[in-house]
Motif scaffolding. Structure first.
Motif, PDB file in Angstrom:
ATOM      1  N   ARG A  27      -3.840  -0.547  -5.443  1.00 26.92           N
ATOM      2  CA  ARG A  27      -3.948  -1.337  -6.667  1.00 26.92           C
ATOM      3  C   ARG A  27      -5.201  -2.225  -6.644  1.00 26.92           C
ATOM      4  NH1 ARG A  27       1.024  -3.764  -9.746  1.00 26.92           N
ATOM      5  NH2 ARG A  27      -0.027  -5.104 -11.215  1.00 26.92           N
ATOM      6  N   SER A  37      -8.683  -3.287 -24.748  1.00 26.19           N
ATOM      7  CA  SER A  37      -8.226  -2.138 -23.934  1.00 26.19           C
ATOM      8  C   SER A  37      -7.159  -2.524 -22.915  1.00 26.19           C
ATOM      9  CB  SER A  37      -9.409  -1.488 -23.191  1.00 26.19           C
ATOM     10  OG  SER A  37      -9.952  -0.469 -23.969  1.00 26.19           O
ATOM     11  N   SER A  68      -4.464   7.925 -12.634  1.00 23.80           N
ATOM     12  CA  SER A  68      -3.123   8.498 -12.673  1.00 23.80           C
ATOM     13  C   SER A  68      -3.129   9.909 -13.261  1.00 23.80           C
ATOM     14  CB  SER A  68      -2.172   7.599 -13.484  1.00 23.80           C
ATOM     15  OG  SER A  68      -2.566   7.569 -14.845  1.00 23.80           O
ATOM     16  N   PHE A  69      -4.263  10.310 -13.870  1.00 23.36           N
ATOM     17  CA  PHE A  69      -4.330  11.626 -14.507  1.00 23.36           C
ATOM     18  C   PHE A  69      -4.513  12.738 -13.485  1.00 23.36           C
ATOM     19  CE2 PHE A  69      -6.563  15.167 -16.484  1.00 23.36           C
ATOM     20  CZ  PHE A  69      -5.791  15.394 -17.618  1.00 23.36           C
ATOM     21  N   PHE A  70      -5.436  12.553 -12.545  1.00 18.48           N
ATOM     22  CA  PHE A  70      -5.777  13.632 -11.625  1.00 18.48           C
ATOM     23  C   PHE A  70      -4.836  13.703 -10.432  1.00 18.48           C
ATOM     24  CE2 PHE A  70      -9.787  12.779 -13.849  1.00 18.48           C
ATOM     25  CZ  PHE A  70     -10.067  14.054 -14.313  1.00 18.48           C
ATOM     26  N   ARG A  71      -4.378  14.911 -10.150  1.00 19.57           N
ATOM     27  CA  ARG A  71      -3.479  15.115  -9.023  1.00 19.57           C
ATOM     28  C   ARG A  71      -4.152  14.776  -7.697  1.00 19.57           C
ATOM     29  NH1 ARG A  71       0.258  19.439  -9.161  1.00 19.57           N
ATOM     30  NH2 ARG A  71       0.224  19.387  -6.914  1.00 19.57           N
ATOM     31  N   PRO A 126     -12.416  -1.419 -18.521  1.00 16.43           N
ATOM     32  CA  PRO A 126     -11.067  -2.001 -18.543  1.00 16.43           C
ATOM     33  C   PRO A 126     -10.125  -1.347 -17.521  1.00 16.43           C
ATOM     34  CG  PRO A 126     -11.824  -1.573 -20.770  1.00 16.43           C
ATOM     35  CD  PRO A 126     -12.855  -0.979 -19.844  1.00 16.43           C
ATOM     36  N   LEU A 127      -9.296  -2.165 -16.913  1.00 20.99           N
ATOM     37  CA  LEU A 127      -8.359  -1.672 -15.900  1.00 20.99           C
ATOM     38  C   LEU A 127      -7.482  -0.547 -16.449  1.00 20.99           C
ATOM     39  CD1 LEU A 127      -7.195  -1.997 -13.047  1.00 20.99           C
ATOM     40  CD2 LEU A 127      -5.602  -3.680 -13.977  1.00 20.99           C
ATOM     41  N   SER A 128      -7.111  -0.666 -17.735  1.00 22.43           N
ATOM     42  CA  SER A 128      -6.236   0.361 -18.324  1.00 22.43           C
ATOM     43  C   SER A 128      -6.913   1.727 -18.268  1.00 22.43           C
ATOM     44  CB  SER A 128      -5.882   0.009 -19.768  1.00 22.43           C
ATOM     45  OG  SER A 128      -7.022   0.050 -20.590  1.00 22.43           O
ATOM     46  N   GLN A 129      -8.238   1.761 -18.467  1.00 23.71           N
ATOM     47  CA  GLN A 129      -8.936   3.048 -18.445  1.00 23.71           C
ATOM     48  C   GLN A 129      -9.082   3.576 -17.022  1.00 23.71           C
ATOM     49  OE1 GLN A 129     -12.505   2.670 -20.878  1.00 23.71           O
ATOM     50  NE2 GLN A 129     -11.245   1.913 -22.557  1.00 23.71           N
ATOM     51  N   SER A 153      -3.302   2.104 -22.202  1.00 24.33           N
ATOM     52  CA  SER A 153      -3.910   3.438 -22.178  1.00 24.33           C
ATOM     53  C   SER A 153      -2.794   4.466 -22.021  1.00 24.33           C
ATOM     54  CB  SER A 153      -4.897   3.560 -21.013  1.00 24.33           C
ATOM     55  OG  SER A 153      -4.224   3.362 -19.786  1.00 24.33           O
ATOM     56  N   LEU A 154      -3.166   5.746 -22.158  1.00 23.94           N
ATOM     57  CA  LEU A 154      -2.205   6.800 -21.838  1.00 23.94           C
ATOM     58  C   LEU A 154      -2.363   7.086 -20.353  1.00 23.94           C
ATOM     59  CD1 LEU A 154      -2.452   9.310 -24.825  1.00 23.94           C
ATOM     60  CD2 LEU A 154      -0.819   7.477 -24.453  1.00 23.94           C
ATOM     61  N   VAL A 155      -1.259   7.117 -19.628  1.00 24.32           N
ATOM     62  CA  VAL A 155      -1.334   7.313 -18.182  1.00 24.32           C
ATOM     63  C   VAL A 155      -0.558   8.559 -17.758  1.00 24.32           C
ATOM     64  CG1 VAL A 155      -1.535   4.823 -17.854  1.00 24.32           C
ATOM     65  CG2 VAL A 155       0.694   5.913 -17.601  1.00 24.32           C
ATOM     66  N   ASN A 156      -0.808   9.001 -16.519  1.00 25.62           N
ATOM     67  CA  ASN A 156      -0.232  10.236 -15.983  1.00 25.62           C
ATOM     68  C   ASN A 156      -0.640  11.426 -16.847  1.00 25.62           C
ATOM     69  OD1 ASN A 156       1.003   8.822 -13.890  1.00 25.62           O
ATOM     70  ND2 ASN A 156       2.786   8.379 -15.170  1.00 25.62           N
ATOM     71  N   ARG A 157      -0.027  12.572 -16.610  1.00 22.53           N
ATOM     72  CA  ARG A 157      -0.376  13.700 -17.463  1.00 22.53           C
ATOM     73  C   ARG A 157       0.763  14.704 -17.566  1.00 22.53           C
ATOM     74  NH1 ARG A 157      -4.757  17.672 -14.814  1.00 22.53           N
ATOM     75  NH2 ARG A 157      -3.826  17.983 -12.783  1.00 22.53           N
ATOM     76  N   LEU A 182      -8.404  -0.346  -7.398  1.00 23.47           N
ATOM     77  CA  LEU A 182      -8.636  -0.084  -8.823  1.00 23.47           C
ATOM     78  C   LEU A 182      -9.108  -1.350  -9.529  1.00 23.47           C
ATOM     79  CD1 LEU A 182      -5.708   2.313  -9.832  1.00 23.47           C
ATOM     80  CD2 LEU A 182      -7.963   2.865  -8.965  1.00 23.47           C
ATOM     81  N   LEU A 183      -8.565  -2.505  -9.125  1.00 25.65           N
ATOM     82  CA  LEU A 183      -8.996  -3.776  -9.713  1.00 25.65           C
ATOM     83  C   LEU A 183     -10.479  -4.022  -9.406  1.00 25.65           C
ATOM     84  CD1 LEU A 183      -5.858  -5.954  -8.826  1.00 25.65           C
ATOM     85  CD2 LEU A 183      -6.678  -5.490 -11.136  1.00 25.65           C
ATOM     86  N   PRO A 229      -1.610  -1.142 -17.458  1.00 25.10           N
ATOM     87  CA  PRO A 229      -1.923  -0.704 -16.097  1.00 25.10           C
ATOM     88  C   PRO A 229      -0.776  -0.980 -15.126  1.00 25.10           C
ATOM     89  CG  PRO A 229      -3.777  -1.891 -17.027  1.00 25.10           C
ATOM     90  CD  PRO A 229      -2.653  -2.019 -18.006  1.00 25.10           C
ATOM     91  N   PHE A 230      -0.472  -0.006 -14.296  1.00 29.48           N
ATOM     92  CA  PHE A 230       0.598  -0.103 -13.280  1.00 29.48           C
ATOM     93  C   PHE A 230       1.967  -0.404 -13.902  1.00 29.48           C
ATOM     94  CE2 PHE A 230      -3.395  -1.460 -11.324  1.00 29.48           C
ATOM     95  CZ  PHE A 230      -3.516  -0.524 -10.319  1.00 29.48           C
ATOM     96  N   TYR A 259      -6.991   2.974 -14.629  1.00 32.48           N
ATOM     97  CA  TYR A 259      -5.644   3.422 -14.254  1.00 32.48           C
ATOM     98  C   TYR A 259      -5.306   4.754 -14.919  1.00 32.48           C
ATOM     99  CZ  TYR A 259      -0.661   3.391 -13.325  1.00 32.48           C
ATOM    100  OH  TYR A 259       0.598   3.738 -12.901  1.00 32.48           O
ATOM    101  N   SER A 260      -5.752   4.908 -16.165  1.00 35.80           N
ATOM    102  CA  SER A 260      -5.508   6.149 -16.891  1.00 35.80           C
ATOM    103  C   SER A 260      -6.139   7.331 -16.150  1.00 35.80           C
ATOM    104  CB  SER A 260      -6.095   6.033 -18.305  1.00 35.80           C
ATOM    105  OG  SER A 260      -5.915   7.217 -19.015  1.00 35.80           O
TER     106      SER A 260
END
Lengths: 156, 241
Positions: free
Chosen positions: A42, B142, A64-67, A55-58, B145-149, A45-46, B158-159, A60-61
């Motif tokens: 965590r 921002s 969390s997307f890539f395996r 932005p942290l949301s991006q 967001s959309l997270v995971n897939r 990422l911060l 976030p988190f 994290y997005s």
């Protein structure tokens, strides 16, 4: 393996410098951060978010997307079991189950003693060698269920 | 300007304008859930499907919200083929969000009474990212967001627990087409409920009438980014001249 905040700041800082804090290099920066620290904590990422002004949301997005990215600490040894079509028909599911039994963890998890992390992949391009298991980047072809135990025993 | 036809009507439009916007401007109805004039088009809900035929003769189904018009384009917004496709889409959305009245109404409008798929209640979120786009493009923070897939994809902070960036403005709740995000103000506290998170924010009271009217974090954010004195927010909009 827990990592302290200072270590994270150091490592992430040098990764960010390597890419000149270029926002467009987010995925590469996360890859290098994970390579340096074992997983994406965590705090990592911060640091990446603050360092790139993304932005942290991006962050994290993407993380969390890539395996390939792990947000949880990973074990000392990473086991990848190929479940691609060729490996699948050659009995990869049985191999995976044997590894799950032996390590006591499911795909995607890490054993409590931090010895192994187990993941599955969908084809590594070595179909002729299937079923294939990769431990710490070392390819073990034509796996048999009775080879699982000695293979894992060779990793401490 | 380019000339094209929509359902046989000849219309003029700015080159590069999206087919959905052009049609809506001419009063032609195309169903949609994820389009909004305030944010960039995204093509998530797929309901705005139309048939296009280019001047070169190429025919296909496209999402009109993302299709730039060009000279000689023929657009058909309503045909048997389009209806069939829209029915499949709304059928799937209805299976995902069986409780959403917005989806139910739109399904009925398209002639789908009951989902033919096994319903799996995922709340009301259809992952259209309107909230994400509004938070990024309109508010500029921002926070979400959309997270995971894949099947695990969801909208989140976030988190799933870090609302630091959120200023509690409620734009996400306002713009959400299916009320998957809701907001409630009560006793000096604003509660924003997302499908996987609930966060409370402190509100500031008006110095005259005492009504709580704005979240503290929003006041801070606007003061900081726009250089407005925090005292400007002492009075609520009704207590000003």
């Amino acid at each position: 393996m827990t990592i302290d905040a200072e270590q994270i700041r150091d490592k992430v800082g040098s990764v960010l410098d390597k890419y000149q804090r270029d926002k467009g290099m987010l995925v590469s920066i996360l890859q290098d951060t994970q390579a340096a620290l074992g997983y994406l904590a965590r705090e990592s990422l911060l640091e990446v978010s603050a360092g790139l002004e993304v932005p942290l949301s991006q962050v994290y997005s993407v993380a969390s997307f890539f395996r390939a990215f792990s947000l949880k600490p990973r074990g000392r040894h990473l086991i990848d079991v190929c479940l691609g079509t060729a490996c699948h028909v050659r009995g990869a599911v049985g191999i995976l189950e044997a590894i799950e039994r032996e390590t006591g963890i499911k795909s995607g998890d890490t054993s409590e003693d931090m010895r192994f992390s187990l993941e599955t992949v969908n084809c590594v391009g070595a179909c002729a060698l299937g079923p294939i298991v990769i431990v710490d980047g070392k390819y073990e072809g034509e796996m048999k269920i009775d080879r699982v135990k000695p293979l894992l025993a060779s990793y401490d | 300007m380019v000339t094209l036809t929509i359902d046989g009507r000849t219309v003029q439009a700015e080159e590069g304008a999206m087919a959905l916007d052009v049609a809506q401007e001419k009063g032609i109805y195309i169903p949609t859930l994820c389009a909004h004039e305030s944010v960039t088009p995204y093509g998530a809900c797929r309901l705005c499907l139309v048939e296009v035929k280019t001047a070169a003769g190429r025919e296909r189904l496209v999402t009109s919200c993302l299709y730039p018009v060009e000279e000689g384009l023929e657009v058909i917004t309503n045909s048997e083929r389009i209806l069939r496709n829209r029915q499949t889409i709304i059928d799937l959305l209805l299976a995902r969000c069986p409780e959403s009245t917005v989806i139910q109404d739109m399904a009925r409008e398209l002639g789908v009474e009951k989902s033919s798929y096994h319903p799996e209640d995922h709340g009301n979120c259809i992952l259209c990212a309107l909230c994400v786009r509004a938070c990024q493009e309109v508010v500029g923070v921002s926070a979400i967001s959309l997270v995971n897939r894949g099947v695990e994809r969801e909208m989140a902070i976030p988190f799933f627990d870090d609302s630091t960036a959120c200023i509690a403005c409620g734009s996400c709740s306002y713009i959400c087409p299916t009320s998957a995000i809701t907001m409630e103000d009560s006793g000096g506290v604003r509660t924003i409920r997302m499908p996987n998170n609930e966060t409370e924010f402190e509100m500031v009271p008006c110095k005259v009438c005492g009504n709580y009217w704005m979240p503290r974090k929003q006041v801070d954010y606007i003061s900081r980014t726009k250089g407005i004195e925090p005292e400007f927010f002492d009075l609520c909009t009704t207590c000003r001249d």
